[in-house]
Design an enzyme around this catalytic site. Sequence first.
Site, mmCIF file in Angstrom:
data_model
loop_
_atom_site.group_PDB
_atom_site.id
_atom_site.type_symbol
_atom_site.label_atom_id
_atom_site.label_comp_id
_atom_site.label_asym_id
_atom_site.label_seq_id
_atom_site.Cartn_x
_atom_site.Cartn_y
_atom_site.Cartn_z
ATOM 1 N N SER A 113 42.320 -8.958 -106.824
ATOM 2 C CA SER A 113 40.877 -8.950 -106.614
ATOM 3 C C SER A 113 40.160 -8.789 -107.944
ATOM 4 C CB SER A 113 40.496 -7.793 -105.688
ATOM 5 O OG SER A 113 39.133 -7.836 -105.339
ATOM 6 N N HIS A 130 37.083 -7.670 -108.796
ATOM 7 C CA HIS A 130 36.207 -6.540 -109.122
ATOM 8 C C HIS A 130 36.956 -5.264 -109.470
ATOM 9 C CE1 HIS A 130 36.119 -3.998 -105.325
ATOM 10 N NE2 HIS A 130 36.749 -5.074 -104.895
ATOM 11 N N THR A 156 41.257 -8.742 -99.202
ATOM 12 C CA THR A 156 41.291 -8.555 -97.752
ATOM 13 C C THR A 156 41.477 -9.887 -97.041
ATOM 14 O OG1 THR A 156 39.948 -6.540 -97.814
ATOM 15 C CG2 THR A 156 39.949 -7.782 -95.759
ATOM 16 N N THR A 200 33.449 -24.963 -99.832
ATOM 17 C CA THR A 200 33.224 -25.159 -101.271
ATOM 18 C C THR A 200 33.590 -23.902 -102.044
ATOM 19 O OG1 THR A 200 31.442 -26.714 -100.817
ATOM 20 C CG2 THR A 200 31.507 -25.751 -103.016
ATOM 21 N N CYS A 225 37.195 1.191 -98.698
ATOM 22 C CA CYS A 225 37.134 0.034 -97.803
ATOM 23 C C CYS A 225 37.029 0.443 -96.342
ATOM 24 C CB CYS A 225 38.348 -0.845 -98.018
ATOM 25 S SG CYS A 225 38.396 -1.544 -99.681
#
Length: 345
Positions: free
Chosen positions: A161, A163, A71, A199, A288
């Site tokens: 992505s 996952h 996203t 970071t 989503c």
Amino acid sequence: MRRIYLDHNATTPLRAEVREAMIEAMDVMGNPSSVHFEGRAAKSLLENARAVISEAVGASGHDIVFTSGATEAAAMVLKNRSCRCAAVEHPSVMAHCEASLSLDNGVVVGEGEGIARQAANSETGVLQKQARAVWFEDAVQAFGKIPYAFSWRSAQTGAISAHKIGGPKGVGALILDASLDLEPLTLGGGQEGARRGGTENILGAVGMAAASKAATKDLEAGIWEEVAILRDILEDMLLNGCPDLIIAGQDMDRLPNTSNFMVAGWKGETQVMQMDLAGFAVSAGSACSSGKVRESTVLRAMGYDEITAASGLRVSLAPQNTKKEIESFAQAWLKQYNKWRKKAA
């Protein structure tokens, strides 16, 4: 009651090798932007992960920019840009593009530099034809399930992505032509080639790399061909027991694991709850939308009427699913279908 998980397009269980890689990386405490020994050790982990992911996704000649997920990657290249898409796209693309492209049974008609699209639709599994040129390709569902190399696709930018392939949640990657100069969404210390400040998520990157490597091995071993057989068994059982069944994109090239089917008038939301109570995790569309269950814009865009589109149920399989589990689901679903049909009569 033993639960059976059939919602792998929403997210996947963390692979054992991913967990091990992330645990090992926890002992590396340096900041990858630091120049001392500890920082260089962290930087080495990050760059090794980048190289592994680039090879796995076939992104030769492209840059890999780590993000919080697909996203964010989509927003990085679509926000404030004139783009077009079809109404079957993921919400992260629809939020930035004009949904003006037409469809042919779920396949997007049109190509060009201002176009954004999914390589494989997350709700129906329908695969898009290779275009001559698009600006952005969402490869989230395609990567790891079908032979795929970003360098084949003639897209300037893309996203994956972690996952969705057995990696950790909250990490993904933007793939882009190395020559592109993008204005970052997040300003900061110039990390990720000055394309994303902040970071880097070392543990996420390491986990994503381990998942990418494992997913590539699975694909090369032909495991997803076996998953396609299970999907076909499921659809045959449902069609034999339910003459009213409609399967979205049934005659199109689809992902090997995805089946989206409808019985007009039997709401997908109701089916999800009934199957959940019976011990099965499935969905009525994309995950989503903040847990909301609503009529599928994808099915509507494919030409199904409002009542039919609201009845869509998505089952998405993975290599760890078994024939026994698929048969168990089909039997449970048909039992609920027969109850609904009697009430509706």
